[in-house]
Every structure is written in structure tokens, then in C-alpha cells.
Design a protein around this motif. Structure first.
Motif, PDB file in Angstrom:
ATOM      1  N   THR A 123       0.912  -1.187  -0.062  1.00 15.64           N
ATOM      2  CA  THR A 123      -0.006   0.040   0.091  1.00 15.64           C
ATOM      3  C   THR A 123       0.884   1.181   0.002  1.00 15.64           C
ATOM      4  O   THR A 123       0.505   2.187  -0.114  1.00 15.64           O
ATOM      5  N   GLY A 124       2.144   1.245   0.198  1.00 14.96           N
ATOM      6  CA  GLY A 124       2.896   2.165   0.225  1.00 14.96           C
ATOM      7  C   GLY A 124       4.359   2.344   0.760  1.00 14.96           C
ATOM      8  O   GLY A 124       4.837   0.986   1.121  1.00 14.96           O
ATOM      9  N   GLY A 125       4.936   3.140   0.876  1.00 10.85           N
ATOM     10  CA  GLY A 125       6.648   3.118   1.784  1.00 10.85           C
ATOM     11  C   GLY A 125       6.837   4.693   1.899  1.00 10.85           C
ATOM     12  O   GLY A 125       6.100   5.560   1.533  1.00 10.85           O
ATOM     13  N   ASP A 126       7.776   4.657   2.866  1.00 20.99           N
ATOM     14  CA  ASP A 126       8.217   5.990   3.290  1.00 20.99           C
ATOM     15  C   ASP A 126       9.798   6.162   3.425  1.00 20.99           C
ATOM     16  O   ASP A 126      10.520   5.127   3.908  1.00 20.99           O
ATOM     17  N   ALA A 127      10.300   7.007   2.669  1.00 22.52           N
ATOM     18  CA  ALA A 127      11.725   7.230   2.442  1.00 22.52           C
ATOM     19  C   ALA A 127      12.624   7.912   3.801  1.00 22.52           C
ATOM     20  O   ALA A 127      13.581   8.165   3.674  1.00 22.52           O
ATOM     21  N   GLY A 128      11.801   7.902   4.949  1.00 21.76           N
ATOM     22  CA  GLY A 128      12.307   8.410   6.235  1.00 21.76           C
ATOM     23  C   GLY A 128      13.061   9.603   6.135  1.00 21.76           C
ATOM     24  O   GLY A 128      12.609  10.571   5.353  1.00 21.76           O
ATOM     25  N   ASP A 129      14.300   9.665   6.782  1.00 27.03           N
ATOM     26  CA  ASP A 129      14.969  10.914   6.681  1.00 27.03           C
ATOM     27  C   ASP A 129      16.187  10.783   5.877  1.00 27.03           C
ATOM     28  O   ASP A 129      17.279  11.533   5.801  1.00 27.03           O
ATOM     29  N   THR A 130      15.847   9.920   4.551  1.00 23.48           N
ATOM     30  CA  THR A 130      16.922   9.772   3.726  1.00 23.48           C
ATOM     31  C   THR A 130      16.875  11.029   2.747  1.00 23.48           C
ATOM     32  O   THR A 130      17.826  11.189   1.952  1.00 23.48           O
ATOM     33  N   GLY A 131      15.909  11.916   2.510  1.00 25.65           N
ATOM     34  CA  GLY A 131      15.751  12.746   1.458  1.00 25.65           C
ATOM     35  C   GLY A 131      15.165  12.213   0.287  1.00 25.65           C
ATOM     36  O   GLY A 131      15.356  12.980  -0.875  1.00 25.65           O
ATOM     37  N   GLY A 132      15.083  10.936   0.132  1.00 21.08           N
ATOM     38  CA  GLY A 132      14.811   9.986  -0.922  1.00 21.08           C
ATOM     39  C   GLY A 132      13.386  10.117  -1.265  1.00 21.08           C
ATOM     40  O   GLY A 132      12.484  10.698  -0.838  1.00 21.08           O
ATOM     41  N   SER A 133      13.105   9.020  -2.223  1.00 21.10           N
ATOM     42  CA  SER A 133      11.546   9.123  -2.631  1.00 21.10           C
ATOM     43  C   SER A 133      11.238   7.530  -2.766  1.00 21.10           C
ATOM     44  O   SER A 133      12.101   6.774  -2.826  1.00 21.10           O
ATOM     45  N   TYR A 134       9.816   7.345  -2.621  1.00 24.30           N
ATOM     46  CA  TYR A 134       9.365   5.946  -2.620  1.00 24.30           C
ATOM     47  C   TYR A 134       8.756   5.671  -4.117  1.00 24.30           C
ATOM     48  O   TYR A 134       7.852   6.555  -4.373  1.00 24.30           O
ATOM     49  N   ASP A 135       9.027   4.518  -4.383  1.00 20.61           N
ATOM     50  CA  ASP A 135       8.127   4.080  -5.676  1.00 20.61           C
ATOM     51  C   ASP A 135       7.273   2.767  -5.613  1.00 20.61           C
ATOM     52  O   ASP A 135       7.789   1.755  -5.125  1.00 20.61           O
TER      53      ASP A 135
END
Ligand SMILES: [Ca+2]
Ligand SMILES: [Ca+2]
Ligand SMILES: [Ca+2]
Ligand SMILES: [Ca+2]
Length: 400
Positions: free
Chosen positions: A155-167
Motif C-alpha cells: 500500500t505504500g512506503g516512506d523514504a524516512g529521513d533519507t531525503g529520497g523517494s518511494y516508488d
């Protein structure tokens, strides 16, 4: 004191007592008593053990090691995004009392998708991965990918504190690496697939009615559309099919239980079970071997998802016309074909259950024929497992 070229350190002649041992890079030696040194790691390293440790010395030698890793550390949680305990289902964010999913594989990959390391989540759904500086340096790309367990949907994901992005398509969090970082809350959200039970089949005579029980167990919050479609043989005969919402899960249609129409939406929440009853009526006049195979399709639109996440489930119910496998068969016979006025005729009603389901109760009615009156009736010889036969009859000499 400073560690030597092998990372070794040793304090001698330490008096008994409790001490704090602190790992701190580049501090002057000796560290002034009045000033507690900061807890720091060497440049480009992250700790694998705490930088502050408490040690009790009591006449014996003691050993205390500090671990550091040259590279980056990534941690996060894989969790069931089903909204339980006041959370929001399917939003990709761990909220309410949503719990971690254990034994789920998470991988660290390079920018070109070479595997660096993989691990499985612990009982709380947590994982830790390490990316060596020698594999991905400063400014390099790191991908963290979850591999869903069987019967789970992303259902989703979270890049946390990486500054990145989720696909969501690849279930990957991608970010630019800063060597020596400790990244947190790189999370992955899944929900268990919902369950729809079970396929059915029955044999009936023409004019008979079959009921099929189904249960739909929701594993997340969703809006469900149930639709039916039938394949009939021969195809030119229509078999009436009705789908009921068996609100009390009794297996029978009770007063007030609604028919589910094709455009109806049934809203479900995590853990909810919806009971359904499919009624199929065999048309009169169809021949032996005719059949109707009905598919119930359940399409779940997951709440709170954009773009929409859907799960489709289906079950089939087959009804076949079979004279041989008719359930209850009744036959009636009389002991004399002709009789004089005032004679007694004895009628016998025989019953046999040819079906593959037991019959637990049975009521047989009959009429006194024209020109006769009732004399007496009895239950005859009952099979071993049939009890409680009662007769309701007209009074002797009457008709009924
Ligand atoms: Ca350290
Ligand atoms: Ca959530
Ligand atoms: Ca996933
Ligand atoms: Ca019911």
C-alpha cells in the motif's frame, strides 16, 4: 586514551567502581576530568554498538568493545497498514496500533540494482541494513527494496529521513548516500490479501433451488462490489440467480436481509466478515446434465488509495441437473387395485434420500382419496437413525 593502530585500548590500575566508557573521535589525551567528551565516531563510520557504555569494575579484568562500520546504516519497519487501533488504512504511514510484519525480506541495492545486503524483519517488523563506503560512496545512489511475503499487497512506503523517494511499482525507496549516515524510518506498508471462501457444487432436479454459502473476510478497509455472472449449458436457458447479504451469517435468508445488486457497495473494515448466500433456481423442464456455473466476483477498492489499489477475488458455484442424484424420492402404492364398498385399502408412502446430504427433518402430507374415509395410520418400520415420527390425521371415518 587513544586506541592504537589495531584499535586496541587498555586502562590499567583501575580502582573498583562504576565507570562510563565513551567512544569519542580525536579527543586530546588525557581528557579533562571536568569535561565529558562527546560521543562521536570516526569520519565515514557509523556505530554498531552504543558509544556510551557503563562498566562495573570489581577486582577483575573487564573487556568492553566498541563497533563501528565504514559506510551507512539504514533502518526501518515493515508494517500492516490496515488501520487498526485508530490508524488510517492503506495510507502508507504507520499510525494507530498498526503492527510490524515479521520475517519479511528487505534488500539494499546499488543504483544499478546490484544486491549489497539483504535481511529479514524481526518480530516487531524492524530491519537494519549496512551499505559499505567501498560499495556506495558519497553521492552514490542506494535503493532499499521490500519483498512482500506471500499473500500481501503493497500500500505504500516512506523514504524516512533519507531525503529520497518511494516508488510503489517497484516497492523501492531510493536516496543519495552520505557515507557515515545513520538513516531511520525507511518504512514499507503492506496489507494481507482479503479472503473469499469457497467454491460450491450441487446436483438438483428441475425446479429445485440451491443455496451456496460464502464468506468474505476483509483484511483492510475497503469498498467491495459483488457481482455475479453465469455460464449456462444449454446457453439459451436462463437460470434465476440471486445474491443475498446474509447479515446474521445463518446460512439462510432471513426477513430483512437484502439482495446485493450489481451496483451496490459493501463497505468493510479490517477483520470484518461478510456472509453471502447465492440462490440458484433450476428452471422447470431442463434436461438431465444441464448446468449453470455462477461466478461471484468481489472487487475491493482499498480506502484512502490514490492511485486506486484494487484486489479482485472470485468464487464459483456449479449446479448440475441430475435425475439420478435427486435428493428425496417419495413413492406411494396401494395394496389392491379394486375393492368392494366397505373394504379397507392400505396405502404405503415410501421415502428414500438419494442425495449426498443428510435430511434432518421431513414432513409428508397425503389426502384420503375420493369415496374413502380415514381409518388409521402408522409410521411403519423406521430406519435406525430416524426417530420422532408423529402423525397428524383426520378422525376415524372422516376425510382430510
Ligand atoms: Ca561508535
Ligand atoms: Ca496506516
Ligand atoms: Ca511492499
Ligand atoms: Ca440469515
Amino acid at each position: 586514551m587513544l586506541t592504537d593502530v589495531n584499535g586496541f585500548y587498555q586502562f590499567s590500575n583501575v580502582l573498583n567502581g562504576e565507570y562510563d566508557l565513551i567512544e569519542s573521535v580525536g579527543q586530546s589525551v588525557p581528557t579533562p576530568d571536568v569535561c565529558t567528551p562527546p560521543e562521536t565516531d570516526p569520519v565515514d563510520f557509523v556505530s554498531t554498538t552504543p558509544n556510551l557504555k557503563t562498566l562495573l569494575i570489581n577486582n577483575l579484568p573487564a573487556q568492553m568493545n566498541f563497533g563501528d562500520f565504514e559506510g551507512s546504516r539504514i533502518e526501518g519497519t515493515v508494517f500492516a497498514d490496515n488501520g487498526i487501533g485508530g490508524g488510517t488504512a492503506n495510507d502508507g504511514i504507520k499510525n494507530g496500533n498498526e503492527i510490524g510484519l515479521e520475517n519479511t525480506v528487505v534488500k539494499a541495492l546499488t543504483g544499478s540494482s546490484t544486491l549489497i545486503e539483504q535481511t529479514s524483519t524481526n518480530g516487531a517488523g524492524e530491519y537494519i541494513l549496512y551499505v559499505p563506503k567501498s560499495v556506495v560512496g558519497n553521492g552514490g545512489t542506494v535503493k532499499i527494496q521490500e519483498v512482500n511475503n506471500t499473500s500481501f499487497i503493497t500500500t505504500g512506503g516512506d523514504a524516512g529521513d533519507t531525503g529520497g523517494s518511494y516508488d510503489i511499482a517497484t516497492d523501492i525507496n531510493t536516496f543519495t548516500n552520505t557515507v557515515g549516515s545513520s538513516y531511520t524510518s525507511i518504512d514499507f506498508a503492506d496489507v494481507a490479501e482479503s479472503i473469499f471462501l469457497t467454491d460450491g457444487s450441487q446436483s438438483l432436479q428441475p425446479g429445485g433451488t440451491a443455496f451456496f454459502q460464502h464468506t468474505f473476510e476483509a483484511k483492510t478497509d475497503a469498498a467491495v462490489a459483488f457481482t455475479t455472472s453465469s455460464v449456462n449449458n444449454p446457453s439459451n436457458i436462463t437460470w434465476p440467480v440471486v445474491l443475498y447479504n446474509d447479515l446474521n451469517c445463518s446460512g439462510t435468508v432471513n426477513s430483512g436481509e437484502p439482495i446485493i445488486q450489481p451496483n451496490d457497495i459493501v463497505n468493510v473494515t479490517t477483520g470484518q466478515t461478510v456472509c453471502l448466500l447465492l440462490r440458484v433456481t433450476v428452471p422447470q423442464g431442463v434436461s438431465n446434465g444441464a448446468s449453470s456455473n455462477t461466478t461471484i466476483l468481489a472487487v475491493m477498492d482499498y480506502n484512502n488509495t490514490s492511485p486506486l489499489i484494487q484486489q479482485s477475488l472470485s468464487r464459483t458455484d456449479l449446479v448440475t441437473v441430475s435425475d439420478e442424484e435427486a435428493g428425496l424420492v417419495l413413492t406411494k402404492s396401494v395394496d389392491q387395485a379394486q375393492a368392494l364398498p366397505g373394504a379397507t385399502l392400505s396405502y404405503t408412502v415410501s421415502y428414500i434420500n438419494n442425495g449426498d446430504e443428510p435430511i434432518s427433518s421431513l414432513e409428508i402430507t397425503d389426502n384420503t382419496p375420493t369415496y374413502t374415509t380415514f381409518s388409521s395410520a402408522n409410521c411403519g418400520v423406521l430406519p435406525n437413525n430416524l426417530t420422532g415420527c408423529t402423525i397428524t390425521s383426520p378422525s376415524v371415518g372422516s376425510t382430510g
